[in-house]
Design an enzyme around this catalytic site. Sequence first.
Site, PDB file in Angstrom:
ATOM      1  N   HIS A  45       0.880  -1.189   0.015  1.00  0.00           N
ATOM      2  CA  HIS A  45       0.039   0.022  -0.065  1.00  0.00           C
ATOM      3  C   HIS A  45       0.836   1.113   0.043  1.00  0.00           C
ATOM      4  O   HIS A  45       0.498   2.189  -0.743  1.00  0.00           O
ATOM      5  CB  HIS A  45      -1.020   0.050   1.258  1.00  0.00           C
ATOM      6  CG  HIS A  45      -2.091  -0.726   0.949  1.00  0.00           C
ATOM      7  ND1 HIS A  45      -3.136  -0.225   0.413  1.00  0.00           N
ATOM      8  CD2 HIS A  45      -2.544  -2.051   1.290  1.00  0.00           C
ATOM      9  CE1 HIS A  45      -4.249  -1.135   0.310  1.00  0.00           C
ATOM     10  NE2 HIS A  45      -3.768  -2.378   0.768  1.00  0.00           N
TER      11      HIS A  45
ATOM     12  N   GLU B 128       0.610   7.507  10.768  1.00  0.00           N
ATOM     13  CA  GLU B 128       0.032   6.142  11.253  1.00  0.00           C
ATOM     14  C   GLU B 128      -0.434   6.058  12.662  1.00  0.00           C
ATOM     15  O   GLU B 128       0.438   6.480  13.583  1.00  0.00           O
ATOM     16  CB  GLU B 128       1.171   5.408  11.158  1.00  0.00           C
ATOM     17  CG  GLU B 128       1.689   4.622   9.654  1.00  0.00           C
ATOM     18  CD  GLU B 128       3.014   3.911   9.570  1.00  0.00           C
ATOM     19  OE1 GLU B 128       3.763   3.956  10.338  1.00  0.00           O
ATOM     20  OE2 GLU B 128       3.069   3.241   8.514  1.00  0.00           O
TER      21      GLU B 128
END
Lengths: 165, 165, 165
Positions: B46, B58
């Site tokens: 990804h 994240e």
Amino acid sequence: MILITGGVKSGKSTFALLMALRYKKRAFLATGVPFDDEMMERIRKHKEERKNLFDTYEEPVDIATILQKIDRHYDVIVLECLTTYLGNLLHYNEDVESRFNILVDVVKTMVSQLIIVTNEVGWGIIPENNLARRYVEILGRWNNELAKIAQEVYLVISGIGVRIK
Amino acid sequence: MILITGGVKSGKSTFALLMALRYKKRAFLATGVPFDDEMMERIRKHKEERKNLFDTYEEPVDIATILQKIDRHYDVIVLECLTTYLGNLLHYNEDVESRFNILVDVVKTMVSQLIIVTNEVGWGIIPENNLARRYVEILGRWNNELAKIAQEVYLVISGIGVRIK
Amino acid sequence: MILITGGVKSGKSTFALLMALRYKKRAFLATGVPFDDEMMERIRKHKEERKNLFDTYEEPVDIATILQKIDRHYDVIVLECLTTYLGNLLHYNEDVESRFNILVDVVKTMVSQLIIVTNEVGWGIIPENNLARRYVEILGRWNNELAKIAQEVYLVISGIGVRIK
């Protein structure tokens, strides 16, 4: 007849109830009989959602007779749901095909607007479990048959009803 | 806010990224934390797809705070994905409902265009596994809530985004 | 090429056959080889549905060669279905990627109208079974690739074909 289909928790029940609220005299035919606490709780929640806006009937197996009996007494009847109904028939070892044929015959002649709620269950990996597989096959066939005789069919996704017929 | 939903490997992530490319300053908030090698590999792929086109953040749990912090600094923020996020909350025994309510509050006030990627998980036989069932129920409810406040909703099938709202 | 997708028992095969009946010279390429009685019965039923309206070819693995051989001899060729085909490749330990790439190359050059039937399998909880997961991933990717080169894509729900491309 209007057929409303969608995945689990897609908002199809709420969509069906909202649609039914456009009519004056409203009945709700529930096929769910609580087998366990989880189901009991789910049924309680559904009842709460309907409040006093609907006359509620409950019948796990012989829904054709109820539909015939209450037809013409209401502007709209919501049948919720076909998925549970098939589960009931399998559970009670009923003759699934003849029950369905009788239901279709009744549906075809009804005067009250009927809204049937069903489920999409065949969009995953085919289950290894034999009963689950049979269930997917039968419900798929039923949905096909009912969609054919429905005036309108809606697929509900995330609460949004997409008219597909 | 734009909600993008679809099955596993339906092409919804690519669809979301392509949509985000129409904006100038782009952020990507990844909820995925690798639990195993398969996931590590998936995340790596990804990342490769996004290259340097996005600033990547994240965060497995407190995504509301991150969204609030980076809001207004970007034209578009892609949140990928709700499915993994719910998995994280269940994994860490977080209070799922309050986390979601906080997220919704933040989403409602955001200035940057937010694109949320979620999943359709309830179109198969209801899983026997209790956790899986709970997961399907919660994610279904979330999708319904978010679709209500979304300006646009897309269902992605085989890479094709069908606008349903 | 026309891609037809949908869940199990969604009516996608019947939809594909009806679509093919608009053409004059018709072939049907079946990828199904019966592994058990259930499948044998299913194949028998499908054959019955097609009657003598189609010339039937059967090939579990090397469908690219068959397609090349019968191309131009028919106005329409129905390939049913990609799902079984992937199952066959995994079963026979074939190189899935190269088989698919060869198929795509052939599809791109075909003169006969090709109708490919595939399946939606990723709309449920991700299966714990590793092979099932791999299967979902590969078929999802295939569907994306084929949808890209298809002129038309239909999603079939309860027998109703919704054109999405």
